[in-house]
Design an enzyme around this catalytic site. Structure first.
Site, short mmCIF file in Angstrom:
data_model
loop_
_atom_site.label_atom_id
_atom_site.label_comp_id
_atom_site.label_asym_id
_atom_site.label_seq_id
_atom_site.Cartn_x
_atom_site.Cartn_y
_atom_site.Cartn_z
N ASN A 225 0.80 -1.23 0.00
CA ASN A 225 0.00 0.00 0.00
C ASN A 225 0.83 1.28 0.00
O ASN A 225 0.40 2.30 -0.53
CB ASN A 225 -1.00 0.00 1.15
CG ASN A 225 -0.36 -0.04 2.50
OD1 ASN A 225 0.75 -0.55 2.66
ND2 ASN A 225 -1.05 0.49 3.49
N GLU B 191 4.42 -4.70 11.84
CA GLU B 191 3.44 -3.63 11.58
C GLU B 191 2.28 -4.28 10.83
O GLU B 191 2.38 -4.56 9.64
CB GLU B 191 4.07 -2.51 10.74
CG GLU B 191 5.23 -1.80 11.42
CD GLU B 191 4.79 -0.91 12.57
OE1 GLU B 191 3.57 -0.66 12.73
OE2 GLU B 191 5.66 -0.48 13.35
N CYS C 175 -3.44 1.07 6.70
CA CYS C 175 -3.58 0.17 7.85
C CYS C 175 -4.27 0.82 9.02
O CYS C 175 -4.99 0.17 9.78
CB CYS C 175 -2.20 -0.33 8.27
SG CYS C 175 -1.02 1.00 8.53
N GLU D 56 7.77 1.94 14.61
CA GLU D 56 8.63 2.55 13.60
C GLU D 56 8.59 4.06 13.81
O GLU D 56 7.58 4.59 14.27
CB GLU D 56 8.14 2.21 12.18
CG GLU D 56 8.37 0.75 11.83
CD GLU D 56 8.02 0.38 10.39
OE1 GLU D 56 7.06 0.99 9.85
OE2 GLU D 56 8.68 -0.49 9.83
P1 NDP Z 1 0.62 -9.66 3.25
O1 NDP Z 1 0.73 -10.13 4.66
O2 NDP Z 1 -0.15 -10.45 2.30
O3 NDP Z 1 2.07 -9.51 2.60
C1 NDP Z 1 3.08 -8.68 3.15
C2 NDP Z 1 4.44 -9.12 2.64
O4 NDP Z 1 4.76 -10.40 3.18
C3 NDP Z 1 4.49 -9.28 1.13
O5 NDP Z 1 5.76 -8.86 0.67
C4 NDP Z 1 4.30 -10.77 0.97
O6 NDP Z 1 4.75 -11.29 -0.24
C5 NDP Z 1 5.11 -11.29 2.13
N1 NDP Z 1 4.80 -12.65 2.56
C6 NDP Z 1 3.71 -13.40 2.30
N2 NDP Z 1 3.79 -14.60 2.93
C7 NDP Z 1 4.98 -14.60 3.60
C8 NDP Z 1 5.64 -15.53 4.44
N3 NDP Z 1 5.12 -16.71 4.74
N4 NDP Z 1 6.84 -15.19 4.98
C9 NDP Z 1 7.39 -13.98 4.72
N5 NDP Z 1 6.81 -13.05 3.91
C10 NDP Z 1 5.61 -13.35 3.37
O7 NDP Z 1 0.08 -8.17 3.36
P2 NDP Z 1 -0.42 -7.22 2.17
O8 NDP Z 1 0.71 -7.04 1.22
O9 NDP Z 1 -1.74 -7.71 1.67
O10 NDP Z 1 -0.61 -5.84 2.91
C11 NDP Z 1 -1.80 -5.40 3.48
C12 NDP Z 1 -1.76 -5.57 4.98
O11 NDP Z 1 -0.66 -4.82 5.50
C13 NDP Z 1 -3.00 -5.05 5.67
O12 NDP Z 1 -3.40 -5.98 6.64
C14 NDP Z 1 -2.51 -3.79 6.35
O13 NDP Z 1 -3.24 -3.43 7.49
C15 NDP Z 1 -1.08 -4.11 6.66
N6 NDP Z 1 -0.30 -2.90 6.82
C16 NDP Z 1 0.12 -2.54 8.07
C17 NDP Z 1 0.81 -1.36 8.27
C18 NDP Z 1 1.28 -0.94 9.63
O14 NDP Z 1 2.14 -0.07 9.70
N7 NDP Z 1 0.76 -1.49 10.71
C19 NDP Z 1 1.10 -0.44 7.15
C20 NDP Z 1 0.65 -0.95 5.87
C21 NDP Z 1 -0.05 -2.13 5.73
P3 NDP Z 1 3.83 -11.20 -1.55
O15 NDP Z 1 2.64 -10.34 -1.29
O16 NDP Z 1 4.73 -10.61 -2.51
O17 NDP Z 1 3.41 -12.58 -1.87
#
Ligand code: NDP
Length: 500
Positions: free
Chosen positions: A157, A254, A288, A470
């Protein structure tokens, strides 16, 4: 795949672009019109090993580089980011679908700010330890030592912002990093690595591997990784933290939220409406910290809804590079399916009242955008706490309005969730605001505002929404470990083993 509008992105380690050895590629897609943008090389395990080895080789020298010299390089990178703001923002818009009016004013800027903040912090002595005098001839001093090679795993995002929020304190503190962008938004990774190199960052200090979750999982589990900083969903975060715990690694998590926004009876209606819109529709709701549970006193509901619906006309979906556009599509086809299934569930199963929006794509989109992942900003009202749309993170532009009788009841209901990322109140009574904020179970809170997250503000979730913070002064602590040294100059070791 040939004939794509932008050149392929490869991997980045040892200070340069490197081809992946996997032979596998994937394609990143423009969400505004669902057309492929560029081919991305997916890292094999051997490639991740090579990137980590590069970071390991760079660590001894980088961690010994005086903080003020590290700071100079990072400050130069912040300057380059600002100089290239619009070009970088263009690619963020292409990759995420977020309106250029947003990426060109927020995403790169807030990332560069954090880089500058941590550069200045360490350059100004922010990594100094403490000295405690124990006796005349003995004292304890502490040192904040870097951790080693760290992994950054990002969500889609805020691609470059997340990459900077992780790499800035990591590198400032003397660590090296292997960073994996989300497979949905990988374009920024190479650009950031090239900027760091141009700014003078030694080879291997910042490295990028592309790929899907399995690449993240391999990186996360690698024995040479000292810390994992992860941004993503709660469910993925649990897996990542579990694996990291097995290797006794440091983590920052996060994660997601379902944050409450409390409008108190004395709140200024205009400000409350603006706040609720900001907390639900900025970045097409893909933030988020969004305040998706809007609590409003029963007596204010009608006036609030009337003004809210009037103001919804100010949300302008459209061509993402048109500066009037302030609302883009969702990031991907998968995410479009997820968000629309929640909207459908809200209508058909939860039976909340649809006040605005719904399942149709926004009207008036130009023909070339009709295939994109567009949804309407959507408002449900007459919601109850047990509805799925009220309980689960949708991560799209979907607001739920809930009414309450007493403030005490609203606070209790606001806290009745396993998540605790953000919360906020709207009121003119500042004493009351502080009392309510104190009771809300969330790590990031606002009074009469929503969403602003400056470099100086430490942000991180409570409960299932995360571990650690962070940014801000506390943000650097997540990238160092403590070494305490007791010095005794008396010449006599304190011992129980003495002659009787
Ligand atoms: P995901 O959890 O689907 O993915 C996050 C990252 O983790 C991606 O790079 C993904 O790879 C990778 N990933 C997936 N599976 C694994 C694994 N088993 N081990 C290690 N890495 C893995 O999240 P989204 O990308 O869908 O992001 C949206 C989410 O992020 C929402 O829930 C949002 O609330 C949260 N978020 C939180 C923030 C905060 O500061 N608290 C800020 C921004 C977002 P890939 O997708 O490439 O397969």
């Amino acid at each position: 795949m040939t004939g794509l509008p932008y050149p392929p992105r490869q991997l980045y380690y040892d200070g340069k672009v490197q081809p992946a050895t996997s032979g596998e590629t994937f394609v990143t897609v423009d969400p505004a019109n669902a057309t492929p943008l560029a081919e991305i090389h997916a890292a094999s395990h051997a490639d991740v090993d090579a990137a980590i080895a590069s970071a390991e080789r760079a660590f001894p020298s980088w961690s010994q580089t005086p903080p003020i010299q590290r700071a100079r390089i990072l400050q130069k990178a912040a300057q380059l980011l600002r100089e290239r703001n619009d070009d970088i923002a263009k690619f963020e818009t292409l990759d995420t679908g977020k309106a250029f009016s947003e990426t060109s004013t927020v995403d790169v800027v807030t990332g560069a700010d954090v880089l500058e903040y941590f550069a200045n912090l360490v350059g100004g002595g922010g990594l100094n330890g403490e000295t405690t005098q124990l006796r005349e001839d003995a004292w304890v001093y502490t040192k904040k030592a870097p951790l080693g090679v760290c992994a950054g795993i990002g969500a889609w995002n805020y691609p470059i912002q997340i990459a900077l929020w992780k790499s800035a304190p990591c590198l400032a503190a003397g660590n090296t990093m292997v960073y994996k962008p989300s497979e949905f938004t990988p374009l920024h990774g190479q650009t950031l690595a090239e900027i760091y190199t141009e700014a003078g960052l030694p080879a291997g200090v910042f490295n990028v591997v592309n790929g899907a979750g399995d690449v993240g999982a391999y990186l996360n589990a690698h024995p040479s990784i000292a810390k994992v900083s992860f941004t993503g969903q709660v469910s993925t975060g649990k897996k990542v933290a579990g694996t990291a715990a097995g290797g006794m690694k440091y983590v920052t998590m996060e994660l997601g939220g379902k944050s409450p926004l409390l409008i108190l009876p004395d709140a200024d209606l205009e400000i409350a409406v603006d706040g609720a819109m900001m907390a639900n529709f900025f970045s097409t709701g893909q933030v988020c910290t969004n305040g998706t549970r809007v609590f409003i006193p029963k007596g204010m509901k009608a006036a609030f809804e009337k003004r809210l619906v009037e103001k919804m006309q100010y949300i302008r979906p459209g061509p993402v590079f048109d500066l009037k556009t302030n609302f883009g599509p969702l990031v991907s086809s998968v995410h479009y399916d997820k968000v629309t299934s929640y909207i459908r569930h809200g209508i058909e199963v939860d039976k909340a009242r649809l006040l605005y929006g719904g399942l149709e794509k926004p009207s008036g989109l130009p023909e070339d955008l009709k295939k994109g992942f567009w949804v309407q900003p959507t408002i449900f009202t007459d919601c109850t706490d047990n509805m799925t749309i009220v309980k689960e993170e949708i991560f799209g532009p979907v607001m739920s309005i809930l009414t309450y009788d007493t403030i005490e009841e609203a606070v209790k209901r606001a806290n009745a969730t396993e998540l605790g990322l953000a919360a906020g109140v709207f009121t003119k009574d500042l004493n009351l605001a502080h009392r309510i904020i104190d009771q809300l179970e969330a790590g990031i809170t606002w009074v009469n505002s929503w969403g602003e997250s400056p470099a100086e503000m430490s942000v991180g979730g409570w409960k299932q929404s995360g571990v650690g913070v962070e940014n801000g002064r506390r943000g650097i602590e997540a990238w160092v470990r403590n070494k305490s040294t007791l010095v005794d100059m008396s010449g006599a070791v304190a011992t129980v083993f003495s002659k009787l």
